[in-house]
Write a protein that holds these residues in place. Structure first.
Motif: not given
Length: 361
Positions: A26-30, A256-260, A268-272, A340-343
């Protein structure tokens, strides 16, 4: 110590670790939403001392340096081969050089908050383009409604029927920038996905290619109506803004996005995507005294609601995939093998996306 007691202790410890991981995610996403959502503020401030082409050039150069440093620290090789670099250069044009310049030119005429909201339409353009060119599945009723709502919300915000609305050249340039992102995602999905490129190394290489293109254009940038050439107005706020935009918004945020993606998956990552517009509007109002009224609030809600509807099918599938997620080490290996195909959906401030074509369809 009894097995029952040991089991209770192990359960509590696992719960603590799970809770810590959730809060870390959550912290990384925020943080990611704050960095990318603030990009439009930094562009606006950077324009006080730099021309639009200069803003775009400095941000991609700094972003490339950051990501190439990450790549070297991880001992990951850069992309190789003329064919691969040719496709990365084409992707860099549509995903970095062109939209970054257009956002800077556009924000000479519109508020940063408007730019932030219009940027959020990127997944809508991607879905629409995928359907039009035949690479996406047939849209369901929810997806069609989401497209209409999303674009309708943008029209409400721009208010072309009002003389004092935001509709004009600047808004049009930002719409083209969002559409350019969509084109780049489809291009990457078609020509770059499946090459086994490390995502961070690919981003760094792509940004380096974009920097080369913008450097060529820079001496002639006066023809686009900017301050022209390499002239720079020495302002501390402009220098600080472009530094933050490049180092954080175009470099660190990609990591950060890569780590998410690796740790939590694309759902989860796409909710940004949902965090960026509110952040851009809030910062525009607080830092730049940009107007915020009922029309803007309703427009943002409609745009985000439209995006949510277009994602219903894709997010359900992604969430189901996360239930069987691999360990972080296995996930990182998989991300490096087929990144790339799963980004996830990365738009303003992020150089890589392609799975959006399949997921939104």
């Amino acid at each position: 110590m009894s097995g029952q007691t040991t089991g209770r202790m192990a359960g509590r410890m696992t719960g603590r670790r799970g809770g810590g991981k959730r809060w870390g995610s959550i912290s990384r996403l925020m943080l990611l939403g704050a960095i990318w959502g603030s990009s439009f503020l930094w562009i606006k401030i950077a324009l006080r001392g730099f021309s639009p082409i200069e803003v775009a050039l400095v941000r991609v150069t700094l972003g490339a340096l950051v990501l190439l440093a990450f790549t070297r620290a991880r001992s990951v090789p850069l992309p190789r081969g003329i064919g691969t670099w040719g496709h990365l250069t084409a992707a860099a044009f549509f995903q970095n050089a062109l939209p970054y310049a257009l956002f800077a030119f556009g924000e000479q005429h519109v508020d940063s908050s408007v730019a932030g909201v219009v940027n959020a339409t990127t997944p809508l353009w991607t879905m629409l383009l995928a359907v039009l060119v035949g690479t996406g599945a047939r849209l369901g009723a929810a997806q069609v409604l989401g497209l209409f709502l999303g674009f309708g919300g943008v029209l409400l915000i721009l208010a072309p029927w009002q003389s004092g609305g935001a509709f004009g050249t600047g808004a049009a340039l930002i719409v083209v920038a969002a559409f350019s992102y969509a084109v780049s995602y489809m291009y990457i999905d078609r020509f770059v996905a499946g090459r086994g490129l490390d995502p961070v190394a690919m981003c760094g290489a792509q940004l380096a290619a974009a920097a080369g293109m913008l450097a060529v254009v820079l001496p002639f940038s006066g023809v686009f109506g900017s301050s022209g050439g390499i002239a720079v107005t020495p302002r501390a706020d402009a220098f600080a803004a472009v530094a933050v935009l490049g180092v954080l918004g175009t470099g660190v945020a990609v990591w950060l996005n890569y780590r998410l993606l690796v740790d939590d998956g694309p759902a989860v990552a796409s909710t940004v995507t949902y965090l960026m517009p509110p952040v851009s509007v809030l910062l525009g109002a607080l830092a730049l005294d940009e107007p915020f009224g009922a029309r803007m609030a309703v427009g943002i809600a409609i745009v985000l609601g439209g995006i949510a509807l277009t994602r219903r099918r894709g997010e359900t599938a992604a969430a189901a995939g996360n239930e069987n997620a691999a360990s972080p080490a296995e996930a990182e290996g998989a991300a490096a093998a087929t990144p790339v195909s799963d980004a996830a959906d990365w738009s303003e401030g992020a150089p890589v996306v392609s799975g959006v074509v399949r997921r939104h369809a």
